[in-house]
Design an enzyme around this catalytic site. Structure first.
Site: not given
Ligand code: DHB
Ligand code: FE
Length: 280
Positions: A12, A59, A194, A241
């Site tokens: 997402h 977030h 990530h 996540e």
């Molecule tokens: C990114 C990925 C995410 O799941 C998020 O919530 C915010 C940023 C990213 O890769 O920039």
């Molecule tokens: Fe996220």
């Protein structure tokens, strides 16, 4: 009784919204990512769900670190998209599946979960991105109502993968006992690998991501028995996540058919993947 017609998982990443808002989704950089969503969009058109259960994390947009509920169930009749700092986006509000929300909240408490119940709240990119990836951008109204479920994946202690799994079982029970004939899809969101902060900022793990997509359907026990720390180590602090996909997987039957998977690295700072599952 309402029926679960499919389970879909997706990243997402918020820059996906930005790519769509700026109309740059067909550039050489973005096209390979968006191509992976042609099939899920078509699948939605053919299967015509009435309700999407969207499992995601906020977030810092609708909740902040002053109050951190582990699980939140939406029971509102409407959800506005959160303004994440760039002004309102040109997407419609989301109609809420209010009655199913209350039914699920009640079932959760009966099964000894203690969710926060939200009657007025906005939904951020965690919900907006999957909805647009799977349904496209509607002119005036989304084709489904949503039941949003928020999971704290932001501030430790986050729930265990097993707890997410257990909540998915209650979700299945709630949908299957809901008096109505709605066709329900379940969207697990977040990940894949990530890490946006700290010493490992920029961390990606393509091998783990590909393993996730290859075995998520057939061997969920492997993923639900891992610890939270395992997730952080393997997928990065924000890659954890992925525990939210387990809510969707547990709501599906043991035997599922994988209709589609897609992987693209990186979208922004994230290993971006999606999956489409049907009960076998
Ligand atoms: C990114 C990925 C995410 O799941 C998020 O919530 C915010 C940023 C990213 O890769 O920039
Ligand atoms: Fe996220």
């Amino acid at each position: 009784m309402a029926e679960i017609i499919g389970g879909l998982g997706t990243s997402h990443v918020p820059s996906i919204c930005v790519a769509l808002d700026k109309g740059i989704d067909q550039t050489p950089q973005w096209k390979p990512f968006f191509d992976g969503y042609d099939y899920p969009k078509q699948w939605m058109k053919e299967h015509k769900p009435d309700i999407a259960v969207v499992i995601f994390n906020d977030h810092g947009n609708a909740m902040f670190l002053d109050r951190v509920p582990t699980f939140t169930v939406g029971v509102a009749d409407t959800y506005k998209p959160s303004d994440e700092g760039w002004g309102p986006r040109a997407i419609p509000d989301f109609a809420g599946a209010e009655d199913l929300g209350w039914h699920f909240a009640d079932k959760l408490v009966e099964r000894h979960f203690d969710p926060m119940i939200a009657r007025e709240i906005t939904v951020d990119h965690g919900c907006q991105v999957p909805m647009e990836l799977f349904f496209g951008r509607p002119e005036d109204a989304w084709p489904v109502k949503i039941l949003p479920i928020w999971v704290n994946t932001v501030q430790f202690p986050i729930p265990t993968p097993q707890r997410c799994w257990d909540m998915g079982r209650v979700l299945r029970e709630a949908i299957e006992s809901f008096p109505g004939d709605e066709r329900v899809v379940i969207l697990g969101t977040g990940g894949l690998s990530h890490q946006l902060q700290g010493a490992r900022a920029g961390f990606l793990n393509e091998q783990a991501d590909r393993d996730w997509l290859a075995t998520f359907a057939s061997d969920p026990d492997k993923w639900r028995s891992m610890s939270r720390e395992d997730y952080v180590e393997k997928f990065g602090s924000e890659g954890a996540e992925l525990i939210m996909w387990l809510v969707m997987r547990a709501a599906m039957q043991q035997e599922v058919t994988v209709k589609h998977t897609h992987y693209h690295l990186p979208a922004s700072m994230t290993g971006a993947g999606c999956i489409v599952l049907e009960n076998a």
